[in-house]
Scaffold this motif. Structure first.
Motif, PDB file in Angstrom:
ATOM      1  N   LYS A  15      -7.812 -12.078  -8.518  1.00  8.91           N
ATOM      2  CA  LYS A  15      -6.369 -11.935  -8.313  1.00  8.91           C
ATOM      3  C   LYS A  15      -5.618 -12.373  -9.560  1.00  8.91           C
ATOM      4  O   LYS A  15      -6.094 -13.200 -10.334  1.00  8.91           O
ATOM      5  CB  LYS A  15      -5.909 -12.740  -7.094  1.00  8.91           C
ATOM      6  N   ARG A  36      -3.205   5.229  -1.361  1.00  7.29           N
ATOM      7  CA  ARG A  36      -3.995   4.029  -1.092  1.00  7.29           C
ATOM      8  C   ARG A  36      -4.519   4.156   0.334  1.00  7.29           C
ATOM      9  O   ARG A  36      -3.761   4.512   1.249  1.00  7.29           O
ATOM     10  CB  ARG A  36      -3.150   2.768  -1.240  1.00  7.29           C
ATOM     11  N   ASN A  38      -6.556   1.944   3.198  1.00  6.70           N
ATOM     12  CA  ASN A  38      -7.184   0.724   3.684  1.00  6.70           C
ATOM     13  C   ASN A  38      -8.261   1.085   4.697  1.00  6.70           C
ATOM     14  O   ASN A  38      -8.239   2.156   5.319  1.00  6.70           O
ATOM     15  CB  ASN A  38      -6.146  -0.195   4.313  1.00  6.70           C
ATOM     16  N   LEU A  46       1.422   6.777  -2.454  1.00  2.00           N
ATOM     17  CA  LEU A  46       2.074   5.850  -3.368  1.00  2.00           C
ATOM     18  C   LEU A  46       3.079   6.580  -4.249  1.00  2.00           C
ATOM     19  O   LEU A  46       4.212   6.144  -4.423  1.00  2.00           O
ATOM     20  CB  LEU A  46       1.037   5.143  -4.253  1.00  2.00           C
ATOM     21  N   ARG A  64       4.868  -4.457  -8.998  1.00  3.88           N
ATOM     22  CA  ARG A  64       3.549  -4.679  -9.584  1.00  3.88           C
ATOM     23  C   ARG A  64       2.794  -3.388  -9.896  1.00  3.88           C
ATOM     24  O   ARG A  64       1.808  -3.407 -10.616  1.00  3.88           O
ATOM     25  CB  ARG A  64       2.707  -5.530  -8.635  1.00  3.88           C
ATOM     26  N   PHE A  65       3.230  -2.284  -9.349  1.00  5.40           N
ATOM     27  CA  PHE A  65       2.545  -1.013  -9.551  1.00  5.40           C
ATOM     28  C   PHE A  65       3.353  -0.154 -10.520  1.00  5.40           C
ATOM     29  O   PHE A  65       4.582  -0.122 -10.461  1.00  5.40           O
ATOM     30  CB  PHE A  65       2.393  -0.246  -8.235  1.00  5.40           C
ATOM     31  N   ILE A  79      -1.948  -1.698 -11.714  1.00 12.02           N
ATOM     32  CA  ILE A  79      -1.482  -2.809 -10.890  1.00 12.02           C
ATOM     33  C   ILE A  79      -1.512  -4.048 -11.766  1.00 12.02           C
ATOM     34  O   ILE A  79      -2.522  -4.362 -12.394  1.00 12.02           O
ATOM     35  CB  ILE A  79      -2.391  -3.047  -9.658  1.00 12.02           C
ATOM     36  N   ALA A  82      -2.727  -8.048  -9.855  1.00 17.31           N
ATOM     37  CA  ALA A  82      -3.316  -7.668  -8.573  1.00 17.31           C
ATOM     38  C   ALA A  82      -3.270  -8.826  -7.587  1.00 17.31           C
ATOM     39  O   ALA A  82      -3.369 -10.002  -7.969  1.00 17.31           O
ATOM     40  CB  ALA A  82      -4.757  -7.206  -8.781  1.00 17.31           C
ATOM     41  N   GLU A  83      -3.099  -8.498  -6.318  1.00 18.47           N
ATOM     42  CA  GLU A  83      -3.110  -9.475  -5.236  1.00 18.47           C
ATOM     43  C   GLU A  83      -4.269  -9.152  -4.284  1.00 18.47           C
ATOM     44  O   GLU A  83      -4.789  -8.033  -4.294  1.00 18.47           O
ATOM     45  CB  GLU A  83      -1.785  -9.437  -4.473  1.00 18.47           C
ATOM     46  N   ASP A  86      -4.294  -5.999  -2.283  1.00 13.55           N
ATOM     47  CA  ASP A  86      -4.421  -4.703  -2.959  1.00 13.55           C
ATOM     48  C   ASP A  86      -5.820  -4.124  -2.813  1.00 13.55           C
ATOM     49  O   ASP A  86      -6.058  -2.980  -3.229  1.00 13.55           O
ATOM     50  CB  ASP A  86      -4.085  -4.850  -4.445  1.00 13.55           C
ATOM     51  N   SER A  87      -6.744  -4.879  -2.256  1.00 18.06           N
ATOM     52  CA  SER A  87      -8.101  -4.366  -2.049  1.00 18.06           C
ATOM     53  C   SER A  87      -8.032  -3.150  -1.133  1.00 18.06           C
ATOM     54  O   SER A  87      -7.529  -3.236  -0.006  1.00 18.06           O
ATOM     55  CB  SER A  87      -8.984  -5.444  -1.416  1.00 18.06           C
ATOM     56  N   TYR A  90      -8.319   3.698  -3.762  1.00 18.38           N
ATOM     57  CA  TYR A  90      -7.208   4.422  -4.370  1.00 18.38           C
ATOM     58  C   TYR A  90      -7.663   5.853  -4.630  1.00 18.38           C
ATOM     59  O   TYR A  90      -8.612   6.091  -5.376  1.00 18.38           O
ATOM     60  CB  TYR A  90      -6.738   3.703  -5.628  1.00 18.38           C
TER      61      TYR A  90
END
Lengths: 115, 111
Positions: A15, A36, A38, A46, A64-65, A79, A82-83, A86-87, A90
């Motif tokens: 991160k 994106r 998940n 996005l 951030r993007f 990114i 990254a946080e 964000d996992s 993409y």
């Protein structure tokens, strides 16, 4: 005909680190999409480009993007920083024209893991 | 984030049987698309049905659209092991021309 190419296929970062994804759409396709996805969910748009112009970036977390599509061909999604959240995978897609009525062709995706 | 709804979330059937999965959405649409995703080939477009169409066929696939009920169904006939994948619907909204994706149905075909 070559499909949509994405790289890297996998990325593991810590991160707060930056990360970038690259996409090469199908030759001649005007519209390019970044999604994106998940785990266990459908893709979320996005940003959408028509040639070089970003025509829909309402879902892009702009703090951030960032994304660019130079010369209306390849595109990069970045990114920084990254946080953990964000996992995700993409996905890049392209379509021949400039309308959603057309089929979107997807790349294999980049699987990002933020530790 | 906006998502359409699909059901069932998961479906397991024997090879040779038919598989039906459903998709619902909330607003007026221009078209509805179905995609398949598996680990080998990523997301692949299967079929697109426009808002003025009620039924469409492509090989072993049959898609129906009921705009009055804001729902669509995908039927796969004579299923094969290779049909094992997640299936997503994506609805193109009339209002803002955004494509809204469902969460997907995970289909497993048992040999």
């Amino acid at each position: 005909e070559a499909g949509v190419v994405q790289s890297p296929r996998y990325k593991i970062i810590e991160k707060k680190q930056p990360v970038a994804f690259w996409c090469n759409p199908i030759s001649g396709h005007n519209t390019l999409y970044w999604y994106r996805q998940n785990l266990g969910q459908g893709p979320e748009l996005l940003i959408r480009y028509e040639n070089e112009e970003a025509v829909d970036d309402s879902q892009l977390p702009k703090d951030r993007f960032s994304a660019e599509r130079l010369k209306g061909v390849d595109s990069t999604l970045k990114i920084q920083p990254a946080e953990l959240g964000d996992s995700a995978v993409y996905l890049c897609a392209s379509s021949p024209g400039t309308a959603y009525e057309e089929t979107q062709y997807f790349g294999p995706g980049t699987r990002l893991l933020v530790l | 984030s906006q998502q359409g709804e699909e059901d069932p979330q998961a479906l397991s059937i024997q090879e040779g049987e038919n598989a039906t999965m459903n998709c619902s959405y909330k607003t007026s649409i221009n078209n509805l698309q179905w995609y398949r995703q598996n680990s080998g080939r990523g997301l692949v477009h299967l079929i697109l049905i426009r808002s003025n169409e009620r039924e469409k066929h492509s090989g072993r696939l049959r898609v129906t659209l009921d705009t009055s009920k804001k729902s669509s169904s995908l039927l796969i006939t004579a299923s094969r092991a290779a049909d094992t994948a997640s299936y997503f619907c994506a609805a193109l909204m009339d209002s803002n021309y955004q494509l809204i994706w469902g969460a997907g149905t995970k289909l497993i075909i048992k040999p």
